[in-house]
Design a protein around this motif. Sequence first.
Motif, PDB file in Angstrom:
ATOM      1  N   THR A 141       0.760  -1.184  -0.233  1.00 61.12           N
ATOM      2  CA  THR A 141       0.508   0.270  -0.050  1.00 61.12           C
ATOM      3  C   THR A 141       0.996   1.218  -0.132  1.00 61.12           C
ATOM      4  O   THR A 141       0.755   2.167  -1.018  1.00 61.12           O
ATOM      5  CB  THR A 141      -0.891  -0.505   1.080  1.00 61.12           C
ATOM      6  OG1 THR A 141      -1.927  -1.345   1.196  1.00 61.12           O
ATOM      7  CG2 THR A 141      -1.831   0.793   1.201  1.00 61.12           C
ATOM      8  N   ARG A 166       1.442   4.040  -3.002  1.00 64.94           N
ATOM      9  CA  ARG A 166       1.084   5.803  -2.629  1.00 64.94           C
ATOM     10  C   ARG A 166       2.159   6.443  -3.287  1.00 64.94           C
ATOM     11  O   ARG A 166       1.867   7.883  -4.065  1.00 64.94           O
ATOM     12  CB  ARG A 166       0.428   5.967  -1.342  1.00 64.94           C
ATOM     13  CG  ARG A 166      -0.928   5.658  -0.791  1.00 64.94           C
ATOM     14  CD  ARG A 166      -0.892   5.921   0.730  1.00 64.94           C
ATOM     15  NE  ARG A 166      -2.102   5.251   1.016  1.00 64.94           N
ATOM     16  CZ  ARG A 166      -2.600   4.822   1.923  1.00 64.94           C
ATOM     17  NH1 ARG A 166      -1.663   4.676   3.430  1.00 64.94           N
ATOM     18  NH2 ARG A 166      -3.864   4.137   2.747  1.00 64.94           N
ATOM     19  N   ASP A 210      -7.407  11.230  -2.716  1.00 65.36           N
ATOM     20  CA  ASP A 210      -6.548  11.149  -2.209  1.00 65.36           C
ATOM     21  C   ASP A 210      -5.833  11.500  -1.382  1.00 65.36           C
ATOM     22  O   ASP A 210      -5.367  10.050  -0.255  1.00 65.36           O
ATOM     23  CB  ASP A 210      -5.546  11.011  -3.628  1.00 65.36           C
ATOM     24  CG  ASP A 210      -6.072  10.451  -4.869  1.00 65.36           C
ATOM     25  OD1 ASP A 210      -6.821   9.593  -4.841  1.00 65.36           O
ATOM     26  OD2 ASP A 210      -5.041  10.226  -6.039  1.00 65.36           O
TER      27      ASP A 210
END
Length: 120
Positions: free
Chosen positions: A67, A71, A85
Amino acid sequence: MEKTYYEKFGISENASFDEIKRAYRRLAFRYHPDKNGGDRKCENIFKEINKIYQTLSDPISRREYDTKLRRARAFQPGRDYNPEDFVKPAVSQDTPKNYRWAAIVIFFLMRAILNSSNPS
């Protein structure tokens, strides 16, 4: 950008647990401090290999690392960003929504405002 854990291990990002284990054993054997006569550089590399293996071998830690990696790749300079976001990571879906405290605070604020404007 620094190499990812997958690049350091020489495996793909969708590698199976067995592939991760093989890569770990290959690198651990090559950089083990006992095999290299206590060389500090090899010792530091060996410590990093262990850290990477602990992250990639645990499913929860691996999911968190993936993750963070996604990102980091998504936020590149010059890219248009969606405001959501930034909000989504901050507002977790796992936390229970308890608005009772907010209602209590609003009640006391309104009471204070009404009392100050209407002295009796």
